[in-house]
Design an enzyme around this catalytic site. Structure first.
Site, PDB file in Angstrom:
ATOM      1  N   GLY A 190       7.915  23.290  37.699  1.00 33.78           N
ATOM      2  CA  GLY A 190       9.269  23.036  38.178  1.00 33.78           C
ATOM      3  C   GLY A 190       9.299  21.846  39.119  1.00 33.78           C
ATOM      4  O   GLY A 190      10.143  20.953  38.988  1.00 33.78           O
ATOM      5  N   ASP A 191       8.347  21.807  40.070  1.00 32.70           N
ATOM      6  CA  ASP A 191       8.294  20.695  41.031  1.00 32.70           C
ATOM      7  C   ASP A 191       8.118  19.371  40.296  1.00 32.70           C
ATOM      8  O   ASP A 191       8.782  18.387  40.585  1.00 32.70           O
ATOM      9  CB  ASP A 191       7.102  20.868  41.994  1.00 32.70           C
ATOM     10  CG  ASP A 191       7.279  22.076  42.890  1.00 32.70           C
ATOM     11  OD1 ASP A 191       8.418  22.585  42.974  1.00 32.70           O
ATOM     12  OD2 ASP A 191       6.285  22.528  43.500  1.00 32.70           O
ATOM     13  N   SER A 232       4.858  27.736  35.747  1.00 32.18           N
ATOM     14  CA  SER A 232       4.528  27.905  37.160  1.00 32.18           C
ATOM     15  C   SER A 232       5.466  27.090  38.042  1.00 32.18           C
ATOM     16  O   SER A 232       6.195  26.225  37.556  1.00 32.18           O
ATOM     17  CB  SER A 232       3.090  27.450  37.412  1.00 32.18           C
ATOM     18  OG  SER A 232       3.036  26.039  37.355  1.00 32.18           O
ATOM     19  N   LYS A 233       5.398  27.378  39.320  1.00 37.01           N
ATOM     20  CA  LYS A 233       6.212  26.654  40.291  1.00 37.01           C
ATOM     21  C   LYS A 233       5.920  25.160  40.194  1.00 37.01           C
ATOM     22  O   LYS A 233       6.806  24.330  40.331  1.00 37.01           O
ATOM     23  CB  LYS A 233       5.891  27.192  41.684  1.00 37.01           C
ATOM     24  CG  LYS A 233       6.551  26.431  42.802  1.00 37.01           C
ATOM     25  CD  LYS A 233       6.284  27.099  44.130  1.00 37.01           C
ATOM     26  CE  LYS A 233       6.806  26.266  45.278  1.00 37.01           C
ATOM     27  NZ  LYS A 233       6.152  24.964  45.416  1.00 37.01           N
ATOM     28  N   ARG A 234       4.644  24.843  39.966  1.00 36.24           N
ATOM     29  CA  ARG A 234       4.253  23.436  39.899  1.00 36.24           C
ATOM     30  C   ARG A 234       4.962  22.687  38.766  1.00 36.24           C
ATOM     31  O   ARG A 234       5.341  21.531  38.917  1.00 36.24           O
ATOM     32  CB  ARG A 234       2.734  23.301  39.765  1.00 36.24           C
ATOM     33  CG  ARG A 234       2.252  22.185  40.643  1.00 36.24           C
ATOM     34  CD  ARG A 234       0.755  22.071  40.823  1.00 36.24           C
ATOM     35  NE  ARG A 234       0.025  23.315  40.853  1.00 36.24           N
ATOM     36  CZ  ARG A 234      -1.037  23.555  40.115  1.00 36.24           C
ATOM     37  NH1 ARG A 234      -1.471  22.660  39.255  1.00 36.24           N
ATOM     38  NH2 ARG A 234      -1.685  24.696  40.231  1.00 36.24           N
TER      39      ARG A 234
END
Ligand code: GLU
Length: 509
Positions: free
Chosen positions: A270-271, A266-268
């Site tokens: 990556g962050d 998920s994007k999270r």
């Protein structure tokens, strides 16, 4: 079916930036099309107006372009099945929705969202499981199967909001054949009556998707695993619309998993872990939040494509570096695995490193020069090329070249104190002075000659090389890294080399 022309489509919804999993779906479709001399279609599935995000379509087309995925038909190039944007095909879907009502395979339902919500809550409260609109519950709900014909007519005439639902038959077996997953059987009694069409004149994904795949003569539907649960309904729709003999083949690609292997990427993730999950940088039109992209982080498009290709597809050999042409040559759906593909951000960097070192020094210097200019360096292209050649093995991205090579362009502003403390002894300054006198006489000032002269001197004087080399490096570089010391001094030139030694001696003595 056997000789049907290969036609595949990538059918994203413009609901935000395209996730790297979406790009992988596009890539696998593209590789399959090219491998089989087929057609790659880009269709924009924008029927869900609530989730529509301006700019997302352009983001999709730009991402594909960056990756070198060429659209044969669709948005924006056009083609024989125009239009390729679903919001422009509303009338087509309406006809098929009505055809399904006519044949008894679909029905009008008037239950309001509030009524359905209440039912969901009641089911929960009474522990009756999860409420679904299906062959059992539909009998007690407000629809054209329970209401009289005239009542339905009246409601439609006064413009009461409705949806059209698929009438899922009871207790039939649907056989799903998936190229990647094999054969699965599902009993229709476990399935609900999905909404196909809404009174705002928009179809839902299911109806629009099936109608378009048929009308666009799609031969293979290659898409993410998250769509597998929709497949029984899609197959039923093909049947009800009388198209089952021309049904496409299906291949559901495995999920992309987090670096830990647990759960969907998920994007999270990556962050949190500092890697992009989107191909290009994206600025959210509402919040102005910027999400990072592979392109802006310094990845080569070829490396990104290579990374994606190996997420779920296995060439069956040890080979890891593939150009697009090689991927096209080697790709087959049979070599796509069932189980989730774990994304490894370190491996992604490794791929970029491999592509970086395979670039010529000239190409790399072209990427590096603007950065040097930003730093205020007066650029000599030949020197930059040479420097790039010396340090490229040490970096994964062009922007890392600066950290690895800045000392070629600017004098050290500070010296690594830890090394200085350990290695700069009371006699070091004196030794370096002597070395600089020796270097003064080296002519021509070439790495080999300088090295030999200095080594001979140290031998004659009985001075261990260890006492001199690291301090010398500190003087020239500022820290204990970099390529060969005498190669550095050759590039710096005699004057600068001696000046740096003097400066270090003055500052560190
Ligand atoms: N519009 C769907 C998506 O956003 C397409 C799924 C499919 O390929 O059928 O992924």
């Amino acid at each position: 079916m056997k000789n049907k022309k290969i036609r595949v489509r990538f059918a994203p919804s413009p609901t935000g930036p395209l996730h790297m999993g979406g790009v992988r779906t596009a890539l696998f479709n593209y590789l399959f099309a090219r491998r089989n001399k087929g057609v790659f279609i880009l269709r924009i599935e924008d029927t869900d107006r609530e989730r529509y995000v301006p700019g997302a379509e352009d983001y999709i087309t730009e991402s594909l372009k960056w990756c070198g995925i060429e659209t044969d038909e669709g948005v924006p190039v056009g083609g024989p099945c125009e239009p390729y944007r679903q919001s422009e095909r509303k009338e087509i879907y309406r006809q098929y929705a009505l055809q399904l009502i006519e044949s008894g395979d679909a029905y009008y339902a008037f239950d309001t969202p509030g009524e359905l919500e209440k039912l969901r809550k009641d089911y929960e409260k009474e522990k009756k499981g999860v409420f679904q609109y299906d062959s059992t519950t539909r009998k007690t709900l407000s629809n054209s199967l329970t209401l009289s014909e005239s009542e339905v007519k009246d409601r439609l005439t006064v413009g009461e909001p409705f949806v059209i639902r698929y009438r899922m038959p009871e207790n039939e077996t649907v056989v799903l054949n998936d190229i990647i997953r094999g054969k699965v059987e599902v009993n229709t009694s476990t399935l609900d009556d999905k909404v196909l069409y809404k009174s705002d004149g928009m179809p839902t994904y299911h109806l629009a998707n099936v109608v378009d795949d048929h009308l666009m003569e799609v031969s293979h539907v290659i898409r993410g695993e998250e769509w597998l649960p929709s497949l029984p309904l899609h197959i039923m729709l093909y049947r009800s619309l009388g198209w089952d003999s021309q049904m496409p083949q299906f291949a559901h690609l495995p999920l992309l998993l987090k670096p830990s292997g647990q759960g969907k990427l998920s994007k999270r993730d990556g962050d949190r872990m500092g890697f992009p999950v989107f191909p290009l940088q994206w600025k959210d039109p509402d919040t102005a939040e910027i999400v990072p992209g592979y392109r802006e982080e310094g990845y080569f498009a070829e490396a990104f494509v290579n990374i994606l290709a190996l997420l779920g597809w296995n060439p069956g050999t040890e080979k890891e570096i593939f150009s697009m042409e090689e991927l096209i040559e080697a790709f087959s759906l049979e070599k796509v695995g069932k189980s989730g593909a774990r994304f490894d951000p370190e491996k992604a960097k490794w791929f970029n490193h491999k592509y970086l070192i395979s670039r010529s020094n000239k190409e790399l210097s072209k990427l590096f020069i603007p950065l040097l200019r930003e730093k205020g360096v007066e650029v000599q292209p030949e020197l930059v090329e040479k420097v790039v050649g010396l340090v490229k093995e040490r970096v994964s991205f062009a922007h890392e070249l600066w950290e690895e090579s800045r000392f070629f362009f600017v004098r050290p502003e500070k010296y690594d104190q830890q090394v200085v403390k350990k290695r700069w002894k009371s006699d070091t300054s004196l030794l370096l002075k002597k070395v600089s006198e020796i270097l003064e006489k080296v002519d021509p000032f070439e790495a080999g000659v300088a090295e030999e002269t200095v080594k001979k001197f140290l031998e004659q004087e009985g001075i261990g090389a260890g006492r001199v080399m690291l301090p010398l490096r500190i003087a020239l570089v500022g820290e204990s890294k970099g390529p060969g010391l005498f190669t550095i001094s050759e590039i710096l030139g005699k004057e600068e080399t001696i000046a740096r030694i003097k400066e270090a001696v003055a500052k560190l003595a």
